[in-house]
Design an enzyme around this catalytic site. Sequence first.
Site, PDB file in Angstrom:
ATOM      1  N   LYS A 154      -4.041 -20.649  52.907  1.00 58.84           N
ATOM      2  CA  LYS A 154      -2.573 -20.572  52.992  1.00 58.84           C
ATOM      3  C   LYS A 154      -2.059 -19.704  51.847  1.00 58.84           C
ATOM      4  O   LYS A 154      -2.524 -19.855  50.699  1.00 58.84           O
ATOM      5  CB  LYS A 154      -2.047 -22.011  52.889  1.00 58.84           C
ATOM      6  CG  LYS A 154      -0.594 -22.228  53.197  1.00 58.84           C
ATOM      7  CD  LYS A 154      -0.315 -23.738  53.193  1.00 58.84           C
ATOM      8  CE  LYS A 154       1.121 -24.037  53.601  1.00 58.84           C
ATOM      9  NZ  LYS A 154       1.369 -25.501  53.654  1.00 58.84           N
TER      10      LYS A 154
ATOM     11  N   SER B  32       2.004 -31.428  56.466  1.00 61.94           N
ATOM     12  CA  SER B  32       1.721 -29.993  56.658  1.00 61.94           C
ATOM     13  C   SER B  32       0.246 -29.617  56.755  1.00 61.94           C
ATOM     14  O   SER B  32      -0.070 -28.466  57.056  1.00 61.94           O
ATOM     15  CB  SER B  32       2.366 -29.180  55.532  1.00 61.94           C
ATOM     16  OG  SER B  32       3.755 -29.116  55.711  1.00 61.94           O
TER      17      SER B  32
ATOM     18  N   SER C 279       3.277 -27.109  57.787  1.00 60.57           N
ATOM     19  CA  SER C 279       3.520 -25.738  57.387  1.00 60.57           C
ATOM     20  C   SER C 279       2.256 -24.882  57.245  1.00 60.57           C
ATOM     21  O   SER C 279       2.360 -23.668  57.092  1.00 60.57           O
ATOM     22  CB  SER C 279       4.269 -25.733  56.053  1.00 60.57           C
ATOM     23  OG  SER C 279       3.468 -26.300  55.028  1.00 60.57           O
TER      24      SER C 279
END
Lengths: 471, 70
Positions: free
Chosen positions: A81, A180, A156
Amino acid sequence: MSAEITNLSLHDVAVALTNGDVSSVEVTDACLARMEKLNPVLDCAAEILTDQARSDAQAADEKRKTTGNPAPLLGVPLAHKDMYYRAGRKSGCGSKIRENFVPDHTSTALSRLDDAGALDIARLNMVEFALGITGHNDVVPTPKNPWNTGHITGGSSSGSASSVSARIVYGALGSDTGGSIRVPAAACGLVGMKPTYGRVSRYGAMPLSHSLDTIGPLTRTVKDNALMMRAIAGQDENDTTSSALPVPNYMDNIDGGIKGLKVGIPENYFYDDTDSNVERLVRESLNILEAQGAILVPVKMPDTIAESNALCGLMTTTEGVGIHQDWLKNRWHEYGEQTRNRFAPGFLMPAIQYLEALNGRAKILADFAAAVFDHVDVLHTPVIPIPLPTSAEAGNAQSENFFAMTNLLGRCTRPINYLGLPGISVPCGFTGPNLPVSFQLVGRPFDEQTLYRAAQAYEAATDWTSKSPDL
Amino acid sequence: MENKNTNNASSWLKRFNSLERTEDQLFHTANTTQSFCDAVSRTATDTMFEREPSQFFSLLHELAPESLKK
């Protein structure tokens, strides 16, 4: 051959590298080729680090020749990420505001994966500043779900889930403040671990909520996840909230089975708004666990479990605004509409209510532990209680059902962040047109090992994690 | 769009946070904040007098497996 390589699990590719069946250069080239082919379709990567990846793969192969006891993930391609800082490299955090931000230090999680020998071959797209549960991003490309590109990845950690599910990389770091890691893992048919608060250092990771943020892996299998978690967990002098408790080797006894393990089935809250097809699949997973020797025990949730959901949102927006206030005041229109509207309630939050949410946490955790862990070893729940929404639904914040939909997506995960507990998302089937469904196991603080053992017992008795999307 | 939660929110935001938002724009924001505050009031039923955030972190460690504490 290339597809055979990328279809291996992280665990199996590490074994193949150790045995000399394949080189890191071959594995990395296969992953890069798949990334180049699929990224235009899936939008999972913000940047593919091709030259660096090939150079690091060559170095890993050289190191293997000269090292008697190579690092456990030596030469295995991963990607993460785009919120894990690496000194001298851009970290955009899924935003326009930070698209050219170059940190001067490297996150502990990345450093530890470096030490374990893993390669870092791309920066992965994510929800803007990690604030959003659908995966939608108004300002940078929104990753697609490899199982069904018309439906959300969850967020996310959207690019992490998309790229691992698409067999582009073997594992990826996500972050979890309200779901997330677990939600995108569930949406994309992966295993996702949100560890206990304090188990993994957050140093050098973009903050959202310092009281809730956790870091963990998204992988295709339980063992893959345990291998990554073993590499990143443990105390860090750069993060004073990281725990000094020792980190067990999560692979020890992971195949030990679950005979006699007490699995709690919530009598209230977690199934209250669950779709009937999702509920059927999640409850069927209990039958598998029981067949492996688990003892199923109904458990009544304390009344505060519903409020824990809201209190997680309160703390996220309030602490998030504390971090973003200058940009929100001065660069409001550079944020995506959904992001700034999610932050906005934090501006109105009275300090006294925030402090009550913070100070009441111990009492609510104590009540939860008495209700649950006095009776069972782990709690079993859904992750996402509804079939996956479409991407169009996630992109339309003006629609009548938008707030209800986003609230439902995190309903089963946010309370676990407020309580600071570990939770793992495990695939258990599909609804409709290739839409994955998962269950969640919640454990005692710092007992990730039991979660891995229970999840492994389920995975070994089923074939969900061996299925791959048709791309 | 009228809502009692937005009555003073826009002036509050302008006064203390330099943010210009109309009451219409604040409709969902104020309702969300209100729902959070309501959740706090439902959980804060007894005294908070001797509580502090560190107790939460201590409890996490107290509840950890004994095998990790040796």
